[in-house]
Design a protein around this motif. Structure first.
Motif, PDB file in Angstrom:
ATOM      1  N   LYS A   1      49.774  48.109  28.660  1.00 59.62           N
ATOM      2  CA  LYS A   1      51.018  47.865  27.730  1.00 59.62           C
ATOM      3  C   LYS A   1      51.028  46.419  27.538  1.00 59.62           C
ATOM      4  CE  LYS A   1      54.000  51.612  29.212  1.00 59.62           C
ATOM      5  NZ  LYS A   1      55.468  51.953  30.147  1.00 59.62           N
ATOM      6  N   GLN A   2      50.785  45.406  28.408  1.00 61.55           N
ATOM      7  CA  GLN A   2      50.833  44.068  28.254  1.00 61.55           C
ATOM      8  C   GLN A   2      49.677  43.533  27.417  1.00 61.55           C
ATOM      9  OE1 GLN A   2      51.194  41.700  31.757  1.00 61.55           O
ATOM     10  NE2 GLN A   2      53.157  42.318  32.352  1.00 61.55           N
ATOM     11  N   ILE A   3      48.511  44.332  27.458  1.00 63.88           N
ATOM     12  CA  ILE A   3      47.230  43.858  26.592  1.00 63.88           C
ATOM     13  C   ILE A   3      47.536  44.269  25.022  1.00 63.88           C
ATOM     14  CG2 ILE A   3      44.921  44.410  26.302  1.00 63.88           C
ATOM     15  CD1 ILE A   3      44.642  44.406  29.390  1.00 63.88           C
ATOM     16  N   LEU A   4      48.035  45.485  25.108  1.00 72.58           N
ATOM     17  CA  LEU A   4      48.231  46.043  23.790  1.00 72.58           C
ATOM     18  C   LEU A   4      49.344  45.219  22.937  1.00 72.58           C
ATOM     19  CD1 LEU A   4      47.901  49.979  24.219  1.00 72.58           C
ATOM     20  CD2 LEU A   4      46.308  48.470  22.947  1.00 72.58           C
TER      21      LEU A   4
ATOM     22  N   ALA B   1      35.990  46.476  22.773  1.00 75.39           N
ATOM     23  CA  ALA B   1      36.123  45.064  23.282  1.00 75.39           C
ATOM     24  C   ALA B   1      37.384  44.419  22.708  1.00 75.39           C
ATOM     25  CB  ALA B   1      34.853  44.390  22.944  1.00 75.39           C
ATOM     26  N   PRO B   2      37.770  43.379  23.066  1.00 75.98           N
ATOM     27  CA  PRO B   2      38.982  42.690  22.660  1.00 75.98           C
ATOM     28  C   PRO B   2      39.090  42.501  21.231  1.00 75.98           C
ATOM     29  CG  PRO B   2      38.689  41.746  24.606  1.00 75.98           C
ATOM     30  CD  PRO B   2      37.546  42.643  24.360  1.00 75.98           C
ATOM     31  N   THR B   3      38.046  41.988  20.686  1.00 73.95           N
ATOM     32  CA  THR B   3      38.230  41.744  19.151  1.00 73.95           C
ATOM     33  C   THR B   3      38.246  43.043  18.328  1.00 73.95           C
ATOM     34  OG1 THR B   3      36.926  39.649  19.698  1.00 73.95           O
ATOM     35  CG2 THR B   3      37.059  40.641  17.186  1.00 73.95           C
ATOM     36  N   ALA B   4      37.469  44.088  18.957  1.00 73.68           N
ATOM     37  CA  ALA B   4      37.539  45.469  18.351  1.00 73.68           C
ATOM     38  C   ALA B   4      38.715  46.152  18.334  1.00 73.68           C
ATOM     39  CB  ALA B   4      36.280  46.184  18.633  1.00 73.68           C
TER      40      ALA B   4
ATOM     41  N   LEU C   1      43.587  48.349  15.932  1.00 79.78           N
ATOM     42  CA  LEU C   1      45.184  48.292  15.898  1.00 79.78           C
ATOM     43  C   LEU C   1      45.869  47.768  14.395  1.00 79.78           C
ATOM     44  CD1 LEU C   1      46.042  46.747  19.269  1.00 79.78           C
ATOM     45  CD2 LEU C   1      46.873  48.843  18.432  1.00 79.78           C
ATOM     46  N   GLN C   2      44.815  47.042  13.877  1.00 80.81           N
ATOM     47  CA  GLN C   2      45.090  46.393  12.180  1.00 80.81           C
ATOM     48  C   GLN C   2      44.806  47.466  11.343  1.00 80.81           C
ATOM     49  OE1 GLN C   2      42.762  42.889  12.659  1.00 80.81           O
ATOM     50  NE2 GLN C   2      44.558  41.614  12.167  1.00 80.81           N
ATOM     51  N   SER C   3      43.712  48.482  11.825  1.00 76.99           N
ATOM     52  CA  SER C   3      43.324  49.604  10.805  1.00 76.99           C
ATOM     53  C   SER C   3      44.199  50.755  11.052  1.00 76.99           C
ATOM     54  CB  SER C   3      41.966  49.703  10.951  1.00 76.99           C
ATOM     55  OG  SER C   3      41.670  50.493  12.192  1.00 76.99           O
ATOM     56  N   GLY C   4      45.153  50.787  11.737  1.00 81.33           N
ATOM     57  CA  GLY C   4      46.145  51.928  11.919  1.00 81.33           C
ATOM     58  C   GLY C   4      46.387  52.651  13.253  1.00 81.33           C
ATOM     59  N   VAL C   5      45.260  52.369  14.092  1.00 77.79           N
ATOM     60  CA  VAL C   5      44.937  53.089  15.587  1.00 77.79           C
ATOM     61  C   VAL C   5      46.418  52.373  16.033  1.00 77.79           C
ATOM     62  CG1 VAL C   5      43.953  53.469  17.776  1.00 77.79           C
ATOM     63  CG2 VAL C   5      42.791  53.182  15.679  1.00 77.79           C
TER      64      VAL C   5
END
Length: 293
Positions: A230-233, A269-272, A277-281
């Motif tokens: 949760k913290q990472i997301l 990986a973190p960047t992906a 998340l930016q793409s809608g996931v």
């Protein structure tokens, strides 16, 4: 509109008093990210736009017209949309004013209601009260006496427009919460080891395991993984932070260890992960996927 005769207001001792009860207004167009350790209990209101909120073991999104209770000594991270607006009431004592309802009565209901961590809809006269409060705050009406009165008015409205069962569910985090539960929450850091967490609360690991299962209803490993995810997301969506800064903030020893953790738990990986998340996931989809691993 500005306050009439500001020197008169500022000379009043109520303006010079440190208050443990009051209100804060945060505008997303000026300050998109809000962080803080809660010295007092909070009720957070989303009055415009949306707010992504992380507090201890809870991750949620508030939309306009919703509110969320945050107990004291919590670590709060709130990311406001550009049109978002956060109005926060802070207070030291939960005071329902009238003897017809007390905190003890709500504690007695705790075992008969199901705690729902989702935000609660604002209703009754509370929206109009918040609108008036915004005018006061925008005009720099920082009188401690006024702020205290408006918090008391909020509690009157809670008693007037919500059932006792709703209030017991809303305030559940502070109704009968054990000392052990609070100690675990305060000692938690992302991706910590169970033995380290047990040591921080001054318990032998075997004793810690037993009490943790009784208190939280799952193993420490399961809980630590969920809270870490949760913290990472939450932080990965703060685009002002670099991946390296996030790894450091979450106590990972290196960027490579953070990358391995994300790949193992989210499949990215973190960047992906940030791009996904930016793409809608959604965060919920990623949490569900991680839970199945």
């Amino acid at each position: 509109m500005a306050l009439f005769n500001p020197p008169e207001h500022l000379s009043c001792h109520h303006y010079a008093t440190h208050a443990n009860t009051g209100w804060v207004l945060v505008d997303g167009s000026e300050q998109q990210f809000y962080r803080g350790e809660t010295e007092y209990h909070l009720i957070l209101f989303c009055t415009k736009g949306s707010i992504r909120l992380a507090s201890e073991d809870d991750l949620c999104e508030l939309h306009a017209g919703q509110m969320k209770f945050i107990p004291r000594d919590s670590s709060v991270h709130a990311y406001l949309s550009h049109d978002g607006e956060l109005l926060s009431a802070y207070f030291d004592v939960i005071d329902f004013i009238c003897d017809k309802i007390s905190l003890q009565q709500l504690k007695e209901l705790k075992d008969t209601v199901t705690y729902n961590p989702n935000p609660l809809e604002v209703r009754g006269a509370i929206p109009s009260m918040l609108a008036t409060l915004k005018v006061y705050l925008e005009d720099k009406a920082l009188c401690a006496y006024l702020h205290e009165l408006k918090v008391k008015e909020l509690f009157w409205n809670l008693r007037a427009y919500y059932s006792r069962e709703e209030l017991a569910a809303f305030l559940s985090p502070v109704l009968g919460v054990s000392k052990f539960h609070n100690e675990v929450i305060n000692a938690f850091t992302c991706n910590t080891k169970v033995a380290d967490l047990a040591e921080r609360v001054y318990m032998a690991t075997s004793t810690f395991y037993k009490q943790f299962r009784e208190e939280f209803g799952e193993t420490p490993e399961q809980w630590i993984r969920t809270q870490s995810n949760k913290q990472i997301l939450f932080l990965i969506q703060d685009y002002d932070l670099t991946i390296g800064e996030i790894a450091t903030r979450l106590s990972f020893g290196s960027l490579s260890s953070f990358s391995r953790y994300c790949s193992k738990n989210f499949g990215y990986a973190p960047t992906a992960l940030r791009k996904a998340l930016q793409s809608g996931v959604t965060s919920e989809e990623l949490m569900q996927a991680a839970h199945k691993e």
